[in-house]
Design an enzyme around this catalytic site. Structure first.
Site, short mmCIF file in Angstrom:
data_model
loop_
_atom_site.label_atom_id
_atom_site.label_comp_id
_atom_site.label_asym_id
_atom_site.label_seq_id
_atom_site.Cartn_x
_atom_site.Cartn_y
_atom_site.Cartn_z
N ASP A 1 0.84 -1.37 0.11
CA ASP A 1 -0.04 0.03 -0.04
C ASP A 1 0.99 1.43 -0.11
O ASP A 1 1.92 1.29 0.26
CB ASP A 1 -1.06 -0.06 1.20
CG ASP A 1 -0.12 0.03 2.65
OD1 ASP A 1 0.64 -0.67 2.57
OD2 ASP A 1 -0.31 0.84 3.42
N GLU A 2 0.20 2.34 -0.44
CA GLU A 2 0.92 3.59 -0.30
C GLU A 2 2.36 3.59 -0.83
O GLU A 2 3.38 4.13 -0.35
CB GLU A 2 0.94 4.02 0.95
CG GLU A 2 -0.61 4.43 1.41
CD GLU A 2 -0.86 4.78 2.82
OE1 GLU A 2 0.26 4.71 3.77
OE2 GLU A 2 -1.88 5.46 3.11
#
Length: 550
Positions: free
Chosen positions: A212-213
């Site tokens: 993620d991210e």
């Protein structure tokens, strides 16, 4: 003829194959063994002690053969990074979670896992030991909880890349968040992390590989030279990690956070191999799921992936410095998720209640786990309840699990915040919850006093302080009339209470960190006031005006 010597290693391999044979025969006779824990114990006793060899891989395959019912997993996320709860506390908490409906844990160790060898320095100095992790897994097994380890493999690798020895693997040298997917050594490090984690989690059916991210993609020279866009680089890296897991541990399914894929076109998503390699965990922490995950995105997820998982939050998703969860907002988050998936033709394989302890490795602590238990239990009971159950029944079970007084009418509307009602409960963590409320009250008083004396009252403003020009009587009266002396004493008292209470749940390093982040700023603010008051009070003569032309 060379004699065959039965070494411990060969004995372990033969036993592993024997286990497979027994299970297949049992399956044919419709008498399949339900409990695989004995397999773990036997394999760990003979052969590969590190668990990353043949036995470990065979065991993962055996567990995959084992039959399993597939109700939706109700998963509690334990974010351990930099703040490990004491195992004595977790042992007390786990049965309570099971009663509330939890049947799986998503454990994000980060720097709290006991890495060794070339990875030993990525573990914090107060990380759990291997034996402690194994004890924890044993308790989970006894309660029927699956444990899904989470190992970041792309972004959020600050705990690795912050170190000088791994700096060369950063995508961007200034930012130690993402590992470079084009550096040949990156995959080697990630594979070793996965091996070491799975050597202890021998019966895991799932592993979460993060992803993620990933804010910085295709930025380093190695990535730019590949002349493919950032989406393709992301897919290529995830594919490499997932294929390693599929090949080395065929019984394990990799999970990833979905946010990096959410902006892709349906055509691009469908053209990737990810649908056959991973399962997405769709995370949204607001009360409007459709705003961030429109139905067309969900539709293409259902078309692309075998299973979809969802994630709400019970803490750690409001602000990066929150002290207590906003229970109403988190409850509305789960309500929105359940409404959303009720419209879907495909049910979620698992529902994760995330509980972040920090927004990333470098961030300060947000809500601690013990005082967040009321939010965790309420949301867990809610997602585990039947559709027909009314809120009244959910709140009743919530009160029962928190051991509240029968006279307590505990709902969101009973009071805001719910501190006084919860004070009549005796759940594990109640003292920490009360401590957080006391801190917030004291912080408001300190902030109000500071603002009053330096902004609202006319004798200790920055102008007065700059020119040492004030009425000592006025500032002394203001400080005393606004209970400044009592507030100063309360700051010291709460510091002592904090050490006593939080030490029941955390090691001294986490307790000290919380004190430095929360209480020392209050102490500093009060000390600054009293010091300045003392300076101004000792002045006995004052200049003629105008002051600014001296």
């Amino acid at each position: 003829m060379i004699p065959f010597r039965l070494t411990p290693k060969r004995t372990s391999i033969l036993l592993s194959f024997a286990f497979v044979f027994i299970i297949i025969i049992s399956a044919i006779n419709n008498s399949i063994i339900q409990d695989s824990s004995w397999l773990t114990e036997l394999v760990s006793e003979v052969g590969d002690k590190e668990g990353d060899g043949v036995e470990s891989r065979i065991l993962h395959q055996v567990v995959q053969i084992m039959p399993e019912d597939k109700p939706m997993l109700k998963i509690v996320h334990l974010d351990l990074k930099g703040a490990p709860p004491k195992l004595s506390y977790l042992r007390h908490l786990l049965p309570l979670l099971a009663k509330a409906g939890c049947n799986a844990l998503l454990v994000e160790y980060e720097d709290m896992f006991p890495y060794h060898g070339i990875l030993k320095n990525i573990s914090a100095k107060n990380a759990y030991s291997q034996q402690q992790v194994m004890n924890f897994l044993s308790w989970c097994h006894d309660l029927g909880m699956e444990v899904i380890p989470l190992v970041q493999t792309f972004g959020h690798l600050e705990f690795v890349l912050k170190l000088e020895e791994f700096r060369y693997l950063r995508e961007v040298d200034e930012f130690p968040q993402e590992i470079c997917p084009s550096n040949s050594n990156s995959l080697s490090v990630i594979q070793e992390m996965l091996r070491q984690v799975l050597s202890i989690h021998r019966t895991a059916k799932y592993i979460h590989i993060g992803c993620d991210e990933v804010y910085h993609l295709a930025m380093c020279n190695l990535c730019v030279k590949r002349q493919i866009d950032s989406r393709e680089i992301f897919v290529s890296h995830v594919k490499s990690v997932a294929e390693f897991l599929k090949l080395s541990y065929p019984g394990i399914t990799p999970l990833i956070w979905d946010d990096m894929m959410r902006s892709w076109s349906p055509q691009f998503l469908s053209s990737t191999p990810l649908g056959n390699l991973v399962e997405p965990v769709v995370w949204v922490y607001t009360d409007n799921i459709e705003r961030l995950v429109p139905h067309y995105i969900w539709y293409w997820y259902t078309r692309t992936f075998t299973n979809i998982w969802i994630a709400g939050a019970f803490k750690g998703a409001t602000t990066s410095t929150s002290v207590l969860p906003d229970m109403r907002n988190h409850f509305e988050n789960q309500k929105s998720w359940l409404r959303f998936i009720s419209k879907s033709t495909k049910s979620a394989r698992g529902y994760v209640l995330t509980g972040w302890s920090r927004y990333d490795h470098f961030a300060s602590l947000c809500e601690l786990l013990p005082p967040s238990v009321p939010s965790l239990l309420l949301n867990l009971i809610f997602i585990s309840s039947k559709k027909s159950e009314a809120d009244e029944k959910i709140f009743k079970k919530w009160r029962e699990l928190m051991k509240c007084s029968p006279s307590v009418d505990l709902t969101f509307d009973s009071e805001t915040p719910e501190s006084r009602a919860l004070a009549m409960c005796s759940f594990g963590g109640m003292d920490a919850y009360a401590l957080m409320n006391n801190y917030l009250t004291l912080k408001n008083r300190v902030d109000w006093l500071h603002t009053y004396l330096t902004e609202r009252d006319g004798w200790m403003t920055p102008y007065n302080v700059k020119y040492n020009f004030t009425s000592p009587m006025r500032i002394l009266d203001s400080f005393k009339s606004k209970n400044g002396e009592n507030i100063l004493k309360e700051v010291e008292i709460i510091r002592n209470e904090t050490v006593k209470i939080l030490s029941n749940y955390y090691d001294i390093f986490t307790v000290q960190e919380w004190i430095e982040q929360r209480l020392e700023p209050l102490q500093t603010k009060m000390n600054a006031l009293t010091t300045q008051i003392e300076i101004l009070n000792n002045i006995r003569t004052w200049p003629r005006r105008p002051l600014t032309l001296r």
